[in-house]
Structure formats: structure tokens, C-alpha cells
Design a protein around this motif. Sequence first.
Motif, PDB file in Angstrom:
ATOM      1  N   VAL A 107       0.842  -1.207   0.000  1.00  0.00           N
ATOM      2  CA  VAL A 107       0.000   0.000   0.000  1.00  0.00           C
ATOM      3  C   VAL A 107       0.872   1.250   0.000  1.00  0.00           C
ATOM      4  O   VAL A 107       0.648   2.179  -0.788  1.00  0.00           O
ATOM      5  N   LEU A 108       1.888   1.277   0.868  1.00  0.00           N
ATOM      6  CA  LEU A 108       2.757   2.451   0.929  1.00  0.00           C
ATOM      7  C   LEU A 108       3.495   2.656  -0.386  1.00  0.00           C
ATOM      8  O   LEU A 108       3.650   3.796  -0.848  1.00  0.00           O
ATOM      9  N   GLY A 109       3.946   1.563  -1.019  1.00  0.00           N
ATOM     10  CA  GLY A 109       4.633   1.689  -2.294  1.00  0.00           C
ATOM     11  C   GLY A 109       3.759   2.295  -3.366  1.00  0.00           C
ATOM     12  O   GLY A 109       4.215   3.123  -4.168  1.00  0.00           O
ATOM     13  N   TRP A 134      -7.873  11.772 -11.712  1.00  0.00           N
ATOM     14  CA  TRP A 134      -8.796  10.717 -11.301  1.00  0.00           C
ATOM     15  C   TRP A 134      -8.306   9.350 -11.767  1.00  0.00           C
ATOM     16  O   TRP A 134      -8.460   8.347 -11.049  1.00  0.00           O
ATOM     17  N   GLN A 135      -7.696   9.309 -12.959  1.00  0.00           N
ATOM     18  CA  GLN A 135      -7.194   8.034 -13.472  1.00  0.00           C
ATOM     19  C   GLN A 135      -5.981   7.571 -12.675  1.00  0.00           C
ATOM     20  O   GLN A 135      -5.841   6.381 -12.362  1.00  0.00           O
ATOM     21  N   MET A 136      -5.111   8.515 -12.353  1.00  0.00           N
ATOM     22  CA  MET A 136      -3.954   8.173 -11.533  1.00  0.00           C
ATOM     23  C   MET A 136      -4.394   7.650 -10.169  1.00  0.00           C
ATOM     24  O   MET A 136      -3.841   6.679  -9.645  1.00  0.00           O
ATOM     25  N   LEU A 137      -5.413   8.288  -9.574  1.00  0.00           N
ATOM     26  CA  LEU A 137      -5.900   7.845  -8.266  1.00  0.00           C
ATOM     27  C   LEU A 137      -6.545   6.467  -8.349  1.00  0.00           C
ATOM     28  O   LEU A 137      -6.423   5.653  -7.424  1.00  0.00           O
ATOM     29  N   LEU A 138      -7.211   6.172  -9.450  1.00  0.00           N
ATOM     30  CA  LEU A 138      -7.794   4.843  -9.639  1.00  0.00           C
ATOM     31  C   LEU A 138      -6.697   3.788  -9.717  1.00  0.00           C
ATOM     32  O   LEU A 138      -6.803   2.721  -9.087  1.00  0.00           O
ATOM     33  N   VAL A 139      -5.646   4.071 -10.471  1.00  0.00           N
ATOM     34  CA  VAL A 139      -4.523   3.141 -10.564  1.00  0.00           C
ATOM     35  C   VAL A 139      -3.847   2.978  -9.200  1.00  0.00           C
ATOM     36  O   VAL A 139      -3.423   1.880  -8.825  1.00  0.00           O
ATOM     37  N   THR A 140      -3.776   4.061  -8.431  1.00  0.00           N
ATOM     38  CA  THR A 140      -3.214   3.990  -7.081  1.00  0.00           C
ATOM     39  C   THR A 140      -4.023   3.041  -6.210  1.00  0.00           C
ATOM     40  O   THR A 140      -3.469   2.177  -5.510  1.00  0.00           O
ATOM     41  N   LEU A 141      -5.335   3.205  -6.236  1.00  0.00           N
ATOM     42  CA  LEU A 141      -6.208   2.348  -5.432  1.00  0.00           C
ATOM     43  C   LEU A 141      -6.073   0.887  -5.840  1.00  0.00           C
ATOM     44  O   LEU A 141      -5.954  -0.003  -4.981  1.00  0.00           O
ATOM     45  N   LEU A 142      -6.084   0.621  -7.129  1.00  0.00           N
ATOM     46  CA  LEU A 142      -5.931  -0.748  -7.603  1.00  0.00           C
ATOM     47  C   LEU A 142      -4.548  -1.302  -7.270  1.00  0.00           C
ATOM     48  O   LEU A 142      -4.398  -2.491  -6.964  1.00  0.00           O
ATOM     49  N   GLY A 143      -3.544  -0.438  -7.300  1.00  0.00           N
ATOM     50  CA  GLY A 143      -2.200  -0.859  -6.934  1.00  0.00           C
ATOM     51  C   GLY A 143      -2.095  -1.287  -5.486  1.00  0.00           C
ATOM     52  O   GLY A 143      -1.324  -2.191  -5.142  1.00  0.00           O
ATOM     53  N   CYS A 144      -2.888  -0.668  -4.617  1.00  0.00           N
ATOM     54  CA  CYS A 144      -2.893  -1.045  -3.201  1.00  0.00           C
ATOM     55  C   CYS A 144      -3.411  -2.454  -2.992  1.00  0.00           C
ATOM     56  O   CYS A 144      -3.120  -3.087  -1.969  1.00  0.00           O
ATOM     57  N   PRO A 163       1.986   0.327 -12.803  1.00  0.00           N
ATOM     58  CA  PRO A 163       2.740   1.410 -13.425  1.00  0.00           C
ATOM     59  C   PRO A 163       3.189   2.516 -12.474  1.00  0.00           C
ATOM     60  O   PRO A 163       3.987   3.350 -12.872  1.00  0.00           O
ATOM     61  N   LEU A 164       2.681   2.537 -11.242  1.00  0.00           N
ATOM     62  CA  LEU A 164       3.167   3.525 -10.275  1.00  0.00           C
ATOM     63  C   LEU A 164       4.355   3.007  -9.481  1.00  0.00           C
ATOM     64  O   LEU A 164       5.082   3.802  -8.885  1.00  0.00           O
ATOM     65  N   ASN A 165       4.536   1.705  -9.457  1.00  0.00           N
ATOM     66  CA  ASN A 165       5.622   1.108  -8.674  1.00  0.00           C
ATOM     67  C   ASN A 165       5.965  -0.247  -9.283  1.00  0.00           C
ATOM     68  O   ASN A 165       5.520  -1.290  -8.816  1.00  0.00           O
ATOM     69  N   ILE A 327      10.537  -2.169  -2.142  1.00  0.00           N
ATOM     70  CA  ILE A 327       9.201  -1.755  -2.576  1.00  0.00           C
ATOM     71  C   ILE A 327       9.030  -0.240  -2.604  1.00  0.00           C
ATOM     72  O   ILE A 327       8.028   0.257  -3.135  1.00  0.00           O
ATOM     73  N   THR A 328       9.982   0.542  -2.081  1.00  0.00           N
ATOM     74  CA  THR A 328       9.822   2.000  -2.098  1.00  0.00           C
ATOM     75  C   THR A 328      10.836   2.717  -2.982  1.00  0.00           C
ATOM     76  O   THR A 328      10.676   3.918  -3.228  1.00  0.00           O
ATOM     77  N   HIS A 329      11.848   2.030  -3.483  1.00  0.00           N
ATOM     78  CA  HIS A 329      12.913   2.767  -4.167  1.00  0.00           C
ATOM     79  C   HIS A 329      12.547   3.184  -5.587  1.00  0.00           C
ATOM     80  O   HIS A 329      13.063   4.188  -6.090  1.00  0.00           O
ATOM     81  N   TYR A 330      11.656   2.444  -6.255  1.00  0.00           N
ATOM     82  CA  TYR A 330      11.514   2.651  -7.691  1.00  0.00           C
ATOM     83  C   TYR A 330      10.852   3.970  -8.094  1.00  0.00           C
ATOM     84  O   TYR A 330      11.197   4.503  -9.151  1.00  0.00           O
ATOM     85  N   PRO A 331       9.923   4.524  -7.341  1.00  0.00           N
ATOM     86  CA  PRO A 331       9.450   5.863  -7.714  1.00  0.00           C
ATOM     87  C   PRO A 331      10.579   6.890  -7.803  1.00  0.00           C
ATOM     88  O   PRO A 331      10.536   7.789  -8.659  1.00  0.00           O
ATOM     89  N   LEU A 332      11.591   6.761  -6.942  1.00  0.00           N
ATOM     90  CA  LEU A 332      12.758   7.636  -7.057  1.00  0.00           C
ATOM     91  C   LEU A 332      13.501   7.367  -8.364  1.00  0.00           C
ATOM     92  O   LEU A 332      14.007   8.300  -9.005  1.00  0.00           O
ATOM     93  N   ILE A 333      13.580   6.101  -8.761  1.00  0.00           N
ATOM     94  CA  ILE A 333      14.258   5.727 -10.007  1.00  0.00           C
ATOM     95  C   ILE A 333      13.525   6.318 -11.207  1.00  0.00           C
ATOM     96  O   ILE A 333      14.155   6.792 -12.165  1.00  0.00           O
TER      97      ILE A 333
END
Length: 389
Positions: A107-109, A134-144, A163-165, A327-333
Motif C-alpha cells: 500500500v505504501l509503495g 482521477w485516473q492516476m488515483l484509480l490506478v493507485t487504489l488498484l495498486g494497493c 505502473p506507479l511502482n 518496494i519504495t525505491h523505484y518511484p525515485l528511479i
Amino acid sequence: MSGAAPGAASDAAATATDATAPGKRHYVVLDGLRGVAALMVVLFHTFEAYAGGDPTRQIINHGYLAVDFFFLLSGFVIAYAYDDRWGRMRQGEFYLRRLIRLQPMVVLGSLWGAALFYLQVGELFPRIAATPVWQMLLVTLLGCTLLPLPKQFDIRGWDEIHPLNGPAWSLFYEYVANMAYALVLRRLSARALTVLAALAAALLLEVALLGPRRDLIGGWSLDAAGVHVGLARLCYPFLAGMLLMRSGWRLPHRHAFAISAALLIVALALPRWGNTPHHWSNGLYDAACVLLLFPLVVAIGAGHRAATGAGVRIARFFGDLSFPLYITHYPLIYVYTAWVADRKVPARIGAPVGAALVVAAVVIAYASLRLYDEPARRWLSRRLLRHVC
């Protein structure tokens, strides 16, 4: 359950870096190796910004094999932690324990990936500018949820199921392996597991030697080719880890962490094999690492029995850090790679920033562990596990 109080046992299980049950000897060195592999992944991804898609130019060239090493460790640890608990533990409890262990950081990732998403806008990721919030937030929710997303949800353009992580793809396959273990694999004899492992080895060799890339990179796309590679990378290591645990094969050594970590680092850091980007010798090397070397590394790490010492303390630190770092490094990448690619940043300028990125990734991972992951697992364990233990 052990003789400890239920609350104490749940807390111990929640904050452990693996699935080991309270009262069992903890394989600290194996945890440490997971952390070493996670750090090599971060270095691999950082240097990848300057490879330009050419695998022969990639420094820390075989860092992608860390994922296959993770699957091997997972098979070993899951079998060690749970093989003797069936009968007094139902499948629901097993799934709940795995969710408590993994899902908070998943979830945090996803949330962390969403927070940095629009900082990556540019030529490398042209879809980002056209993606509504809204689309980004939907992908975030599904990613969780860790559900694999089809290509219609690809808001980046890299065909990732998350695609977010991006690295969350391997956690999806981790859950697949856990379900297979609970439903089928735990019931199989050593002979049956060996037959399955042999078939899985053939699949892995087919991908490594006959695939278009001549390596074991891939698995993050929800299409036939992506699933093919993902399953090839998952099946043999996980089964081999189970067999290694059940066989009792260990290679004790007083310097087990130093030796096994050195073998792992060298294996992941060696240059590309062959004189062309997709030479068969590289696929052979990848297969040899997964089929032969990684089980040897785990056997050395599992042979260490000391509970104290400098090596154990270092291994414990890396083990605690391993999952949050991965699980947290790739957004920085994503941000760093977009900056290097879009602005054509030379290595003399990008290298210090890349070094700072690695330090930042470690700091973020450690803060995530202490301030969020461990408290979240303790809270979930107290409220959920007490009803099933």
C-alpha cells in the motif's frame, strides 16, 4: 502456537522480517542476504538510467537476478515457517499472516508512487502529461490491492502491471506462490516436488537460452510473453527453496554472511556475457546462477547458527531493511531516469545525484520500516490474528 502469550507471539510474528514462527530459530543471515540483494537492485536500477537500453552498457549488470534469488529465499522460508503448522493452522490464517507481512508496504509503495508520479512528466514518459488525476488515483487504489492491471491501465507506457511502482510485479507472483503452497505444494512429497522442480528448470532454461533477450529479465507485463517469463522466474526458485529447506542441506561456516554475501554481490555485478547484447552465453550464465549458485548461497547462509556477532548484527540490519527498500525505491528511479533521459544529463553530473538517490532510498526505507511498517503489522496482528490463533 508457542507457549508465549498470544499478544507477544502476534507482535513477534508481525515485526519479523520473514515468516518464521515464534520459538523457531531465525535465519538471520538469510534475511541479511535478502537485504544485500535489495541494495543491489537499487544500484542496478540507478545505473540503468545510463545504459540507454543496451544491456552491454549496464553496470551492476545482472542485478535483475535478485528477484529470482528472492523467490528462492521465499520458498525456503515459507516451507521452514509453515510446513509443521498445518493441522493446527487453517488456510485462512496462513493467508492472513502473509497479508499482514506484505500488504502494508505494498500500500505504501503504491501511495509513494502516486506522490511522485507527476514529477516524472517529460519525453521519456509522454503518457503522464495526458493522465488525469482521477485516473492516476484509480490506478493507485488498484495498486494497493496488488491486483495485476491490464494494459488499458498503463499510464506510463512501460507495460507494467503496476505502473506507479514497477517492482510490485514480483510481489504479485509472491502471492501466487504462497497460494500454490497453501493449496497444493505443502502436501507434496519430496519426489513430487523434485519432478515439478525439474520441469520448472526446463521452463527457466527455455526462457534464458531461447528467449529473444537471452536473459531472465521480464515478468511485469500482463500478456502471454510477460506471464511466460514471470512464471519461469518464479516456479523453479520457489520449488528449489522448498526442497533445499526440507533436504536439510546446509554448509556451516563461521563467516557465512560474508562469504554468501560476496558470492551474491559478484554474481549480480558481473558484466554481460557474450560479445552481442543477446548472446546465448548470457542466458546460460543467468540459468546457472538461479539453478546452481543461488541454492549454494542459501545453503551457506542457512548453515550459520550463531545468534551474536558483528556479522549477525549487519545481517539483521540489512534484513530489516530489505522489503521496504525494494518496494519504495523505484518511484525515485522513475524521477531520476526521466531527469537523465529528458535533459541528457552527463554521468559526471548525474553520478553524484544517483549516489544521493541511493542514500535517500535507504533512509526512506528505514523510516518506512520503523514509523509505518512495523507499527502497522503490530496493529493488524493484535486485531486480526487473535481471532484465528
